[in-house]
Design a protein around this motif. Structure first.
Motif, PDB file in Angstrom:
ATOM      1  N   TYR A 122       0.843  -1.191   0.000  1.00 32.66           N
ATOM      2  CA  TYR A 122       0.000   0.000   0.000  1.00 32.66           C
ATOM      3  C   TYR A 122       0.884   1.249   0.000  1.00 32.66           C
ATOM      4  N   THR A 143      -3.494   3.224  -0.060  1.00 35.12           N
ATOM      5  CA  THR A 143      -3.875   2.943  -1.442  1.00 35.12           C
ATOM      6  C   THR A 143      -3.156   1.694  -1.929  1.00 35.12           C
ATOM      7  N   ARG A 145      -1.331  -1.236  -4.083  1.00 37.82           N
ATOM      8  CA  ARG A 145      -0.450  -1.200  -5.247  1.00 37.82           C
ATOM      9  C   ARG A 145      -0.898  -2.172  -6.341  1.00 37.82           C
ATOM     10  N   ASP A 146      -1.928  -2.978  -6.077  1.00 34.49           N
ATOM     11  CA  ASP A 146      -2.426  -3.909  -7.088  1.00 34.49           C
ATOM     12  C   ASP A 146      -3.933  -4.027  -6.947  1.00 34.49           C
ATOM     13  N   GLN A 147      -4.543  -4.909  -7.743  1.00 36.55           N
ATOM     14  CA  GLN A 147      -5.993  -5.050  -7.774  1.00 36.55           C
ATOM     15  C   GLN A 147      -6.510  -6.093  -6.793  1.00 36.55           C
ATOM     16  N   TYR A 150      -8.287  -3.722  -1.153  1.00 33.70           N
ATOM     17  CA  TYR A 150      -9.061  -2.492  -1.181  1.00 33.70           C
ATOM     18  C   TYR A 150      -8.274  -1.333  -0.577  1.00 33.70           C
ATOM     19  N   ALA A 151      -8.763  -0.120  -0.858  1.00 35.56           N
ATOM     20  CA  ALA A 151      -8.169   1.094  -0.295  1.00 35.56           C
ATOM     21  C   ALA A 151      -8.903   1.476   0.986  1.00 35.56           C
ATOM     22  N   ASN A 170     -13.328   0.418  -3.252  1.00 30.53           N
ATOM     23  CA  ASN A 170     -12.815  -0.513  -4.257  1.00 30.53           C
ATOM     24  C   ASN A 170     -12.047   0.231  -5.353  1.00 30.53           C
ATOM     25  N   ASP A 171     -11.579  -0.521  -6.363  1.00 30.19           N
ATOM     26  CA  ASP A 171     -10.730   0.080  -7.386  1.00 30.19           C
ATOM     27  C   ASP A 171     -11.482   1.008  -8.321  1.00 30.19           C
ATOM     28  N   LYS A 172     -12.821   1.013  -8.250  1.00 26.73           N
ATOM     29  CA  LYS A 172     -13.622   1.933  -9.051  1.00 26.73           C
ATOM     30  C   LYS A 172     -14.002   3.187  -8.265  1.00 26.73           C
ATOM     31  N   PRO A 301     -11.240  -8.547  -3.300  1.00 25.43           N
ATOM     32  CA  PRO A 301     -12.099  -8.490  -4.489  1.00 25.43           C
ATOM     33  C   PRO A 301     -12.575  -9.869  -4.915  1.00 25.43           C
TER      34      PRO A 301
END
Length: 321
Positions: A122, A143, A145-147, A150-151, A170-172, A301
């Protein structure tokens, strides 16, 4: 009933700062250390709201640290009474609909917050200041660093370091979960009466799990980077009269569990579901041990959980020697 994951975080051991930490703020790391210290030492009581999937609930909380013991009581204030009492992280009793949802999970180590380790997965930063529940706060963001995770956006009390607000995103950029204090009192120590369970709170029986070959009997061909096995066990499911292996993985912040259970040919279908940040994915696999239902549950995810489920393999005895 679930509050902020960070409410039970404790500071981990030190390690060398990885090269990837260049994008992380030392100030953010200091604030996470202050949060960890507050969770070890700070008693408080108050109220908070919890939001998931657009649904809100309000709760009272009493949290006392005394003589090295952490006692906590949570009481939901909306709808039917729901209550949970924990001592040193172990559930002592539950009430309401929680009774049917709390089983006898394997004991696991407390979740450990190590900012230096988190910097590998992160980016940590201080994003500004805010005011929550009448208290000044500093905003710390984590935040990924990959998918595969979560943030988080944390609003930490400037005076104590306790979390006043937590957002999981989430990433969106969509909000998955919100925890927010509406009242926080750090001056009055919760009393024995405050922490005493009501008569409707049903004791939880802690059944010892067998730890013999849970970790060595199964392996994963793939795990998200940074996740490590922190706990494994085998227990008997009295309903199906079968042995269930469980393995828990952790990256220092996020956590998920994998459950493996023998099934027959007429077992239920594969499933996938998500409620807020929590996903549950079940997949039937053919293994040398027969058909097995693999279920992954955690705050990762959906695609990551599915990949983990499909990667599980039976470990043969020769490979374990």
């Amino acid at each position: 009933m679930r509050a902020l994951p960070l409410l039970t975080l404790l500071l981990g051991s030190c390690m060398m700062v990885p090269a990837l930490a260049a994008n992380s703020s030392p100030e953010a790391s200091e604030w996470l250390n202050k949060l960890a210290q507050a969770e070890r030492e700070q008693s408080y009581q108050g109220s908070f709201v919890y939001e998931r999937n657009g649904s809100f609930s309000s709760h009272d909380i009493w949290h006392r640290v005394q003589d090295g013991k952490v006692s906590e009581r949570l009481l939901q204030l909306d709808g039917a009474t729901q209550e949970i009492v924990r001592v040193d992280g172990k559930v002592q009793c539950v009430s309401g609909s929680l009774v049917s949802r709390v089983g006898t999970p394997p004991d696991s180590a407390p979740r450990v917050l190590d900012p230096l380790k988190l910097m590998s997965w992160y980016d940590l930063s201080v994003a500004g200041k805010s005011r929550v529940a009448g208290r000044d706060a500093v905003i710390v963001t984590l935040t990924p660093r990959d998918q595969h995770r979560y943030a988080f956006e944390l609003h930490l009390d400037r005076r104590t370091g306790l979390p006043l607000r937590s957002l999981m995103i989430n990433d969106k950029g969509q909000l998955l979960e919100r925890f927010q204090m509406t009242r926080l009192d750090t001056d009055d120590l919760p009393s024995d009466d405050d922490l005493r369970a009501s008569s409707s709170c049903k004791p939880v029986e802690h059944v010892a799990a067998a730890h013999s070959d849970a970790a060595s009997a199964w392996r994963s061909d793939w795990l998200p980077p940074g996740f490590e096995l922190i706990n494994s066990s085998v227990r008997r499911d009295p309903v199906r009269d079968s042995m269930v292996s469980s393995l828990m993985y952790d990256d220092g912040l996020a956590r998920f569990s994998v459950f493996l259970e023998p099934v027959s040919d007429d077992a239920g279908p594969d499933t996938r579901a998500q409620l807020g940040p929590t996903v549950a994915v079940s997949r039937r696999l053919n293994t040398p041990k027969g058909k097995v239902m693999v279920t992954v549950v955690g705050e990762i995810p959906l695609g990551t959980a599915e990949r983990v489920a499909l990667s599980m393999r039976a470990q043969d005895a020769q490979a374990r020697q």
